[in-house]
Motif scaffolding. Sequence first.
Motif, mmCIF file in Angstrom:
data_model
loop_
_atom_site.group_PDB
_atom_site.id
_atom_site.type_symbol
_atom_site.label_atom_id
_atom_site.label_comp_id
_atom_site.label_asym_id
_atom_site.label_seq_id
_atom_site.Cartn_x
_atom_site.Cartn_y
_atom_site.Cartn_z
ATOM 1 N N ASP A 1 0.869 -2.697 0.338
ATOM 2 C CA ASP A 1 0.394 -1.852 1.432
ATOM 3 C C ASP A 1 -0.513 -2.592 2.400
ATOM 4 N N ILE B 1 1.910 5.362 0.573
ATOM 5 C CA ILE B 1 1.068 5.050 1.725
ATOM 6 C C ILE B 1 0.428 6.295 2.334
ATOM 7 N N THR C 1 0.773 -2.532 6.036
ATOM 8 C CA THR C 1 0.711 -1.186 6.609
ATOM 9 C C THR C 1 -0.732 -0.816 6.917
ATOM 10 N N GLU C 2 -1.594 -1.102 5.979
ATOM 11 C CA GLU C 2 -3.002 -0.745 6.159
ATOM 12 C C GLU C 2 -3.591 -1.481 7.373
ATOM 13 N N GLN D 1 -5.155 0.492 10.468
ATOM 14 C CA GLN D 1 -6.548 0.232 10.855
ATOM 15 C C GLN D 1 -6.628 -0.130 12.340
ATOM 16 N N HIS E 1 -3.360 6.961 2.175
ATOM 17 C CA HIS E 1 -4.356 6.451 3.113
ATOM 18 C C HIS E 1 -4.834 7.508 4.092
#
Length: 765
Positions: free
Chosen positions: A258, A4, A261-262, A266, A7
């Motif tokens: 993910d 992660i 999490t993303e 965001q 990102h």
Amino acid sequence: MTDIHAHADTAPDSNDESVAEPAALLSGKDFWSTREGTGIRSMVLTDGPHGVRRQGGEADHLGLNQSLPATCFPPGAGIASSWDPALMREVGNALGREARALGVDVLLGPAINIKRSPLGGRTFEYLSEDPRLTGALAVEYVRGVQSAGVGTSVKHFAVNNQETDRMRTSAEVDARTLREIYLPAFERVVKEASPTSVMSAYNAINGVFSSENRWLLTELLREEWGFDGLVVSDWGAIKDRAEALAAGLDLEMPGTGDAGTEAILQAVRDGRLDRSVVLASVERLRTLAERTAPIADADMAALDLDAHHALARRAAAASIVLLRNENETLPLRAGQRVAVLGELAVAPQYQGGGSSHVSPTRVDLPLDELRVALGDEHVVYAAGYSRAGADDSEGLRAEARATAASADVAVVFVGLYEEDQSEGFDREHLDLPVAHVALIEAVAEVASRTVVVLSNGGVVTLEPWHDKVDAIVEGWALGQAVGSALADVLTGAANPAGHLAETIPLALADTPAFLNFPGEQEVVRYGEGVFVGYRYYTSVDRAVRYPFGHGLSYTTFGVDAFEVEAEGADAAIVRVTVRNTGERAGSDVVQLYVAPAPSAVRRPARELGAFAKVTLEPGESATVSLALERRAFAHWDVRAARWRVDPGTYRVELGRSANEIVAVRELPLAGDVERPAVLSLESTVKEWFGHAIVGPVLTQSMMDNATPEQQAAAEANANALKMVESMPMGQFARFPGVEIPEEALEQLIALSVSAAAPAAAGSVA
Ligand code: BGC
């Protein structure tokens, strides 16, 4: 697993980086475990509730992949009938120990949604139609499991009372019904047992999904009830990860790679979600890890599984409810020739389908156990029907009938299969399989005595055959010791002591939610309000086949003394002396119901206020003290948004069931001290004249200002005021002939304000 941290490249914000690792912890690593990071270990969460479903290989929801063997204790429908919180705690502790031994950190239970309709697909997992019984048992389940160092997840929060359209439907429930019926068991567990986690439900409540419901997950659960554990989603329940987190849902399960999490990152970047929210949830995950001891000693072989099986047997025997026993047909007597009929005697049903399905360590078969208990030579068997197909059922039935005719007593095993009662769908009727009913009727025609043994996770109708049989044993879902426990009760080795935790109605159409369940077009209206289960039947005087609380014994019990004493303004202490008046040792459940004082709101005829299980030798008596706490008298006042105990005389009823009240005591309670209301022009004429301070002043001034004719007319026509009592004062005051000047009303309003000011509010709990 994708890294992660990658990102951070796409979002160079330093905040993002500092929150990226924590955010990733808030979605599962896979189906059953959490991610490791920031010093928090990975943890395993597994179903639950009545056994540990630890899958060894591929995880799935359908039970296609067998889980590792674990003791299958009686599912909720069974064990709730024990009315025995102490037993629940023992079972909880054994569950916790097995969970540890199987490498499980959190056991996903207890499942404590209220049984709103007997059609609910998961009623076999849930405990009762009554929130107090549910709550008392759930508290001990949590204490038991957690005493073994394993976490719990109280589910499904909240109002998950059906399977139909469960991931989309909105339960439309009014505030009072939520507070009095669907929330109290959760509230009690949270306040009394500090569960390590709560699982949010799939469904929406009044239009807002439970998993994204800030009122539910934060304002109520944390701020009002003081929950300090972790909120985990039901598996796949989250629709909008950022919304859910903002609402108070900490951990998403299972992992979504993910994506979750993303979505969180965001939302942080967009400023929709504060970093502190992410970090607070991670701290709750850390607390979970601290509250559950790391498992270094996972070793199922080190456990005494025989002892757990023996506990499962005792728990199952305690779960069995003897519904009917004409002419002391039961227990079976030594030397009797017993015909055991029905394939369920050799292939028993002892749990339901879905995520709670446990692979048992072993299974006791009823036929085997009866042979052991009664002697081989006294027992004959015929299948009577076949699960595999209806084709041969006529032949099987004829054979069973002949077997029954040759015996002193016929014991017919009937019930529901796993495909009839499972997570994922609701039932559509309360009927037993056709071949089972046909077998009962065929046998009852020829047998000298007929005993029916039921295995059914959800309520089945006992019509139309009820009166044709001599005894009925309600075996619910009993877990892996089903056979030995049933044999214990049938032969009298165990004295039945179970009591119904849910009503058995005469017909589906009699059930309170009948017209509303399971709803339509993604909405289910809880139109019956607080009148769920026996609260409905007793309030409308509707006959049922067996009421909530019913259960027979092989001994008899009497009441020697029953005293009720008020404790302050809004509670009472009750002492009941129970005596075993029969010839065998046995257990009884003291059931206290409270009938309300007159109230401004419509209340159920009676509600369970307290209960206690007592075990007595023949002739022995014991006195039990039961506390009727404030809540036993209170209702949720929607306008004030708080619990209220009306002043007045309550009735404390000692019941053998919700329908059989054997003694009553009146209990006057001062209740909550009410401040006189503040009046306004919108308050009604009745409210104005009924006001303790303003009313007399108003009456006097109207009489003073009236002509003698008006005074005489008012005295002659007492109904005059009644006719206008629901009018707002503002309108009434302008009526020709009434004409109360505005200044006079303003003075009176000011009087009501000053009357309300000094008094303290009644206690809120
Ligand atoms: C069920 C939960 C269960 C979870 C994990 C869901 O479908 O509603 O009760 O704990 O799956 O198996």
